[in-house]
Design a protein around this motif. Structure first.
Motif, mmCIF file in Angstrom:
data_model
loop_
_atom_site.group_PDB
_atom_site.id
_atom_site.type_symbol
_atom_site.label_atom_id
_atom_site.label_comp_id
_atom_site.label_asym_id
_atom_site.label_seq_id
_atom_site.Cartn_x
_atom_site.Cartn_y
_atom_site.Cartn_z
ATOM 1 N N THR A 123 -26.333 -34.308 6.123
ATOM 2 C CA THR A 123 -25.886 -35.329 7.082
ATOM 3 C C THR A 123 -24.942 -34.684 8.088
ATOM 4 O OG1 THR A 123 -23.893 -35.938 5.847
ATOM 5 C CG2 THR A 123 -25.886 -37.208 5.365
ATOM 6 N N TRP A 124 -24.722 -35.395 9.198
ATOM 7 C CA TRP A 124 -23.626 -35.076 10.121
ATOM 8 C C TRP A 124 -22.655 -36.230 9.973
ATOM 9 C CZ3 TRP A 124 -24.073 -33.092 15.830
ATOM 10 C CH2 TRP A 124 -22.830 -33.187 16.460
ATOM 11 N N ASN A 125 -21.480 -35.911 9.443
ATOM 12 C CA ASN A 125 -20.511 -36.941 9.111
ATOM 13 C C ASN A 125 -19.420 -36.991 10.179
ATOM 14 O OD1 ASN A 125 -19.365 -38.889 7.564
ATOM 15 N ND2 ASN A 125 -18.986 -37.592 5.782
ATOM 16 N N ASN A 126 -19.070 -38.199 10.598
ATOM 17 C CA ASN A 126 -17.995 -38.382 11.589
ATOM 18 C C ASN A 126 -16.863 -39.132 10.922
ATOM 19 O OD1 ASN A 126 -19.224 -37.617 14.452
ATOM 20 N ND2 ASN A 126 -20.812 -38.487 13.138
ATOM 21 N N ARG A 127 -15.676 -38.533 10.907
ATOM 22 C CA ARG A 127 -14.571 -39.123 10.146
ATOM 23 C C ARG A 127 -13.304 -39.234 10.985
ATOM 24 N NH1 ARG A 127 -14.535 -36.046 4.405
ATOM 25 N NH2 ARG A 127 -13.131 -37.746 3.913
ATOM 26 N N GLY A 137 -9.600 -39.917 7.043
ATOM 27 C CA GLY A 137 -10.907 -39.441 6.577
ATOM 28 C C GLY A 137 -11.928 -40.562 6.491
ATOM 29 N N ALA A 138 -11.564 -41.764 6.948
ATOM 30 C CA ALA A 138 -12.511 -42.884 6.888
ATOM 31 C C ALA A 138 -13.768 -42.541 7.683
ATOM 32 C CB ALA A 138 -11.858 -44.139 7.476
ATOM 33 N N GLU A 139 -14.932 -42.960 7.135
ATOM 34 C CA GLU A 139 -16.192 -42.608 7.773
ATOM 35 C C GLU A 139 -16.453 -43.504 8.982
ATOM 36 O OE1 GLU A 139 -19.459 -41.358 5.182
ATOM 37 O OE2 GLU A 139 -20.610 -42.885 6.256
ATOM 38 N N GLU A 156 -22.411 -41.805 9.907
ATOM 39 C CA GLU A 156 -23.056 -40.672 9.228
ATOM 40 C C GLU A 156 -24.516 -40.621 9.662
ATOM 41 O OE1 GLU A 156 -23.535 -40.743 4.914
ATOM 42 O OE2 GLU A 156 -22.730 -38.703 4.879
ATOM 43 N N GLY A 192 -16.918 -30.543 3.472
ATOM 44 C CA GLY A 192 -18.132 -31.266 3.852
ATOM 45 C C GLY A 192 -19.126 -30.335 4.538
ATOM 46 N N THR A 214 -18.958 -31.885 9.425
ATOM 47 C CA THR A 214 -18.075 -33.022 9.711
ATOM 48 C C THR A 214 -17.386 -32.828 11.050
ATOM 49 O OG1 THR A 214 -17.603 -33.125 7.337
ATOM 50 C CG2 THR A 214 -16.209 -34.473 8.781
ATOM 51 N N TRP A 224 -14.175 -34.316 12.882
ATOM 52 C CA TRP A 224 -12.949 -35.066 12.637
ATOM 53 C C TRP A 224 -12.404 -35.503 13.990
ATOM 54 C CZ3 TRP A 224 -11.360 -35.868 7.578
ATOM 55 C CH2 TRP A 224 -11.998 -35.084 6.606
#
Ligand code: FAD
Length: 373
Positions: free
Chosen positions: A74-78, A83-85, A88, A197, A200, A202
């Motif tokens: 995945t590509w996670n955006n936080r 760190g809340a998502e 994703e 991760g 990610t 941030w």
């Protein structure tokens, strides 16, 4: 095109090599002139989205790249501190099934080496910094800083954001400094106290950092930042930065970010430059591709992807038209709207900040996309 024009490509970066390999695949001969005396492996990662991987697959490089590249799930955006998502994006097999090609992350040097493998060594002249292009009785005369000369029917400016070909073509207007810098580093993941991760971003209030692995075995990790800095405007592949400055700039970020910056030994930095979309991309026997034509902020991770797509479309446009001038018109008409859209979205830095459908960008295969005649 029935004749076989003499094509000179200025710059052996991602766009220049992709153009040389694509032209070769379609039966054209091109000579690449690169200012560097040799290629060095500076610490930077690069993301190749499915649209870029379609281009590279057409050059026979899919297997080569997959051998070393990392495929994130995945590509996670936080959110920078909690760190809340935020969003994703599924990648891995899901993206490969959807777009027909994978989303991969790798060392920039590994991508460059793959592209180099698609161009015979004798087609690349190193230590050749282009100084000028002038009309000649037989085509166009190229002169180089070492005193060397060459003649060509077409000069492809693939010489990056500070393009000399663009300057010769349209004058010396400089790229715009965005007032932000990118710190970048790759380093052994063994230096981390715990894994991070897979990919990610941030998002902070006025700065961000993207962290991902660049090798299949996850033994090398990469980060790239965007930080306000009005004072520094050099675009360079080799300027070093101070890790303590980076640590301080992100000292209120999430623990995972701080751990990556704690572990990183050495960093490089780039001024982030861009330019507004260009009206005309060709003229006087010259054409611009990649960052020379449409440099952008790196916030969509699409600059190299666009340069590589340009290389494929340029070769196809020349193949499917009767003369160079017509081929360049078709190339420009096919590429302008897409690259301007990517420039605009990159500039806004909104990509993936919230739910984003990337199909318009990732679902583009330059080998079959309709040309704009
Ligand atoms: C921080 C950062 C992160 C990025 N991350 C990504 C990413 O994840 N994915 C992505 O797709 N893109 C990314 N990019 C963008 C990408 O690096 C560029 O868009 C891409 O390298 C452009 O390719 P190019 O071939 O046009 O130019 P370049 O790669 O800059 O190559 C230009 C070449 O021309 C040569 N040259 C210059 N002047 C002359 C001259 N006068 N004579 C001869 N040779 C000359 C140079 O030495 C160089 O080899 C990122 C950029 C930055 C700054």
């Amino acid at each position: 095109m029935t004749d076989n024009p003499r094509i000179a490509i200025i710059g052996a970066g991602m766009g220049g090599l992709a153009a040389a390999a694509s032209l070769r695949r379609l039966g054209f001969m091109a000579q690449v002139y690169e200012q560097a005396e040799r290629f060095t492996r500076i610490g930077a990662g690069i993301q190749m989205s499915p649209n870029a991987m379609w281009a590279l697959r057409g050059l026979g490089l899919d297997g080569h790249i997959r051998r070393t590249a990392f495929q994130p799930r995945t590509w996670n955006n936080r959110v920078w501190d909690t760190g809340a998502e935020m969003f994703e994006l599924p990648l891995g097999q899901a993206a490969e099934d959807q777009f027909g090609a994978p989303y991969l992350q790798m060392h920039r040097g590994d991508l460059h080496a793959a592209l180099l493998s698609a161009v015979p060594a004798q087609q690349i002249s190193l230590g050749k910094r282009l100084v000028d292009v002038t009309p000649a009785t037989d085509g166009f005369a190229l002169s180089f800083a070492d005193g060397g000369e060459a003649t060509a029917d077409l000069v492809v400016g693939a010489d990056g954001v500070q393009s000399r070909v663009r300057e010769i073509l349209w004058g010396g207007e400089r790229p715009l400094a965005t007032g932000r810098v990118a710190y970048r580093a790759t380093f052994p993941a063994a230096l981390l106290r715990h894994p991070v991760g897979e990919c990610t971003k941030w998002w902070g209030p006025d700065r961000h950092i993207v962290i991902y692995y660049v090798t299949k075995t996850k033994d090398e990790v990469y980060f790239v930042t965007s930080l306000p800095d009005q004072a520094w405007v050099h675009e360079s592949w080799s300027a070093t930065g101070d890790m303590n400055v980076v640590r301080e700039a992100f000292d209120s970020f999430h623990e995972e970010v701080r751990e990556v910056l704690r572990a990183c030994p050495v960093v490089h930095r780039w001024a982030i430059l861009e330019r507004a979309p260009l009206e005309r991309w060709y003229g006087g026997g010259m054409v611009l591709i990649g960052d020379a034509a449409h440099p952008m902020t790196p916030y969509m991770a699409q600059g190299a992807a666009m340069a590589i797509e340009d290389g494929v479309i340029l070769a196809r446009a020349l193949e499917e038209t009767s003369d160079i001038e017509r081929g360049l018109a078709v190339f420009e008409a096919t590429r302008k709207a897409r690259t301007a859209q990517v420039q605009a979205v990159s500039h806004a830095n909104t990509w993936m900040r919230e739910a984003t459908d990337p199909t318009w960008c990732y679902g583009y295969n330059p080998w079959i996309e309709a040309l704009n005649f």
